[in-house]
Design a protein around this motif. Structure first.
Motif, mmCIF file in Angstrom:
data_model
loop_
_atom_site.group_PDB
_atom_site.id
_atom_site.type_symbol
_atom_site.label_atom_id
_atom_site.label_comp_id
_atom_site.label_asym_id
_atom_site.label_seq_id
_atom_site.Cartn_x
_atom_site.Cartn_y
_atom_site.Cartn_z
ATOM 1 N N ALA A 189 -3.099 8.594 7.955
ATOM 2 C CA ALA A 189 -2.455 7.426 7.359
ATOM 3 C C ALA A 189 -2.878 6.145 8.070
ATOM 4 C CB ALA A 189 -0.934 7.579 7.402
ATOM 5 N N LEU A 190 -2.962 6.209 9.392
ATOM 6 C CA LEU A 190 -3.386 5.024 10.136
ATOM 7 C C LEU A 190 -4.809 4.649 9.778
ATOM 8 C CD1 LEU A 190 -2.028 5.473 13.745
ATOM 9 C CD2 LEU A 190 -1.612 3.593 12.166
ATOM 10 N N ALA A 250 -6.435 5.213 7.196
ATOM 11 C CA ALA A 250 -6.555 4.735 5.823
ATOM 12 C C ALA A 250 -6.030 3.319 5.669
ATOM 13 C CB ALA A 250 -5.793 5.662 4.871
ATOM 14 N N ASN A 251 -5.240 2.853 6.618
ATOM 15 C CA ASN A 251 -4.600 1.552 6.457
ATOM 16 C C ASN A 251 -5.010 0.500 7.469
ATOM 17 O OD1 ASN A 251 -2.331 1.446 4.259
ATOM 18 N ND2 ASN A 251 -2.327 3.543 5.079
ATOM 19 N N VAL A 252 -5.718 0.910 8.490
ATOM 20 C CA VAL A 252 -6.138 -0.056 9.502
ATOM 21 C C VAL A 252 -7.616 -0.350 9.331
ATOM 22 C CG1 VAL A 252 -6.499 -0.410 11.971
ATOM 23 C CG2 VAL A 252 -4.358 0.599 11.159
#
Lengths: 257, 257, 257, 257
Positions: free
Chosen positions: A72-73, A75-77
């Motif tokens: 998740a990180l 994919a979003n950072v």
């Protein structure tokens, strides 16, 4: 031994290198191809630079392959300069404190390799730390200690390149003086938020694998080629330093040894 | 600050002290009554002696109150000599490496308190370790270091009692020489598989709380009374040492200071 | 897919099977030989019977190979009947709630295999649980659910053997009715504190590997031979049930299917 | 019971609400003021919207107060819409699978409260899930289930507001039919990447505390005032819904009950 990657260039999502490639770092945590340890499941970490003074760091003792937070990180950072590391513990215990990247102020550091006979060298090496850096020692790994030693020289005014060279040479000198023959191996990357340095070196002829690949708008450095494009990844020579800064790359020898 | 307990006597299930009492150690992890920190949720550990040479040790970074493994272990492990600890981190980070009990060979150690100004004292204290013990340092806490220093003196032939006293006095001397005034506080227990020592001490007048209670067939020592029977728990005096061995108990002053 | 072992016989230390053999279960967590997944690093668990009514259970999401607690426990806990499991997650997420052994009252259960098309079968299978057992469902794995279904039949009066057979046949019937063709694979062990049952079965011709070996004073069952004595380990036939009780062993077919 | 916060407005760093205020959510994990449980140390989670379709989610079983990853993330991640939650487990076990926020596609959800008599209501409530949502159930909490039930109605075309109201009323109806009197308590927030909804409700007269505060460029919602500015935080009325969208806020009753 471990596996790692680093990137400098136009801002991209971390997942583009860490998670998505067919032989991504997450994949290498489960099954590396060129490492002494096939499995690199003793924790992992990512570090990235955004808009703040200090980089973001996320370290965890779980294997990278099963950590949903990591997916998740990544994919979003998005970042113009980041690094990631999956660990196969050689010493010091499985603990977040022993996971890479290590960080100090603006600096991030990841390492693949080891100081031979470290248990017998550790004390002498730690003695070289300034009081301030000694106090920041949190874990028990050779990697964290090498980073602090380099930082000590940088704080004293040396360039990252000179500091790294001197720490490696000092360590090898000490090994020779004391008659230790297990080699020092050191493939590593270090960043300060703007520049990225990567080195492949060993005191014998087996430096841990390290590759360089031009990306659209940047450069990627990794322990192993990340995809099916193995031919696009150029191995660094033993002793070679890659320095990415101001949108360009320089390659030169750090140590001839 | 932390909370702990230790037991020596007829073999009992660990849960009889660790989990079941109304104000058990597990309960104290969530809500201690006499500690500087109400919450002691930064990891925990148990250590016990059975039939093997080395004690069993289970340490975890989760809060004790929510760990089902701890409940199951304490319900199934029976021992004549054991200790348990719940941690409120004052330094060193939350890591199994920083959880008590610390162990070395046959020895187990738990500590509640702190070395004042430890970041500035650490280096000098670590310098007093033998090479062998220096190499066994895994975490970054004052507690682990105090244990290794005591072990160093024990290995050199001192009694546990003399070793503990000397380490405390040496540390206080060093604090005074360097002008540090934050106190050294030390309530602790140490065992070797047959004997149990517990001490309540501080360089000021605020030693961490420590109580003694006779049990059927043994003795319990704890940071706080474990049940509704508060009057049955006798507070140790500052500087008092409790030594349980060969089925009997001795109480005397470790340090008058 | 996963790897496991179970033991019934004279009391031995868990480490004698779990940690010490050259190809021990801990070793298999890093590098299994006969499993679909080489790496079984998505958590592990041990369960053992001692003197209490309920067995001891220790489950953890870390890989077994790096868990010092596991080593210490297995070195200090001795049992006449125990089981251990290392997990390669096929579904449900990495969580203690999804780690084996599953336990209910006196019963312990470990499983290697999978219910094909489980996401589509789960709801119908859960609907067969009694209210009481439905409420005890904690995780999301097919393994926990199979265990609860078996327990439901046992509570209703069936033998473990009949309950297991019926749950497998019911599940396969449901798969056939709904046209699902991914196979059901089931190598498993179940114990009640006195007796041990182990089964190797699949709805196709690829039941997960399972072996039996006589030990001095007992019997060991394992997904893979644990040592250099591969010839001493007899593979179970497909559909074979091993039942250890009252100091003797019986082998017969559970299902002919 | 738990503590949470949510924010919608100009992009800010998560730390501005999660970590930095004197009575921040991280602080509330150790010592909440208005919660049934003073300690909210059974895991935590954050969820935020950035440039991707799906939100970032980071959930961990450690207490929030000791997690360095959380501090680093909140210092480096900036978002116009995010939520954070610290958990005091009432059921379901400490597991990432039971940590908030729960997420599905674009949606995030956090909850403080409980379904009274949930063990006896769970089965009937899960039976109302569509096959697709049933299959996505990962943990065992009432909170995750309420979220999935709301999502089911939203997928069927209802507004978030209508879906939430109906799920609450249906649950209360079922409780009444079955004669259960333990109340349903529901303070919660839900977001879809653009809009934020927050509700404070209970079937009795004790809805979990929930406050609203205008921020420069946005609105914050939290279980407890985050700073010394208690008077700036307006408590929501029982049954009140706050809806933030298109840069403005609407407040109305969700349920009169």
């Amino acid at each position: 031994m471990c596996r790692f990657l680093a990137y400098s260039g136009d801002a991209i999502y971390l997942e583009d290198l860490v998670c998505k490639p067919r032989h991504s770092l997450v994949r290498q945590s489960l099954q590396a191809s060129e490492a002494k340890s096939v499995t690199n499941g003793d924790g992992f970490g990512i570090g990235w630079y955004g808009e703040r003074d200090a980089p973001g760091v996320y370290r965890e003792v779980m294997p990278a392959w099963s950590d949903e937070n990591l997916l998740a990180l990544c994919a979003n950072v998005r970042s113009h300069l980041f690094m990631a590391h999956v660990r196969a513990a050689t010493g010091g215990g499985v603990s977040r404190l022993n996971c890479h990247p290590f960080h100090l102020g603006r600096y991030l550091f990841i390492h693949n390799g080891q100081v031979g006979d470290f248990p017998r060298l550790r004390r002498g090496m730690e003695a070289q730390l300034s009081d301030e850096l000694y106090d920041l020692r949190r874990g028990a790994t050779d990697s964290e200690l090498l980073f602090l030693l380099i930082m000590g020289r940088v704080k004293a005014g040396a360039t990252v390149e000179a500091a790294t060279r001197q720490v490696l040479l000092d360590t090898v000198d000490e090994m020779e003086v004391r008659g230790f023959t297990t080699p020092l191996r050191f493939s590593a990357a270090l960043a300060d938020g703007e520049q990225l340095w990567a080195v492949r070196w060993a005191s014998d002829d087996k430096p841990p694998s390290l590759y360089l690949k031009p990306q659209p708008g940047g450069w990627a450095i990794a322990s192993e080629p990340l995809g099916d494009d193995a031919e696009a990844w150029q191995p660094l020579a033993k002793g070679e330093l890659v320095h990415v800064h101001d949108g360009r790359i320089e390659r030169r020898l750090l140590c001839s040894g």
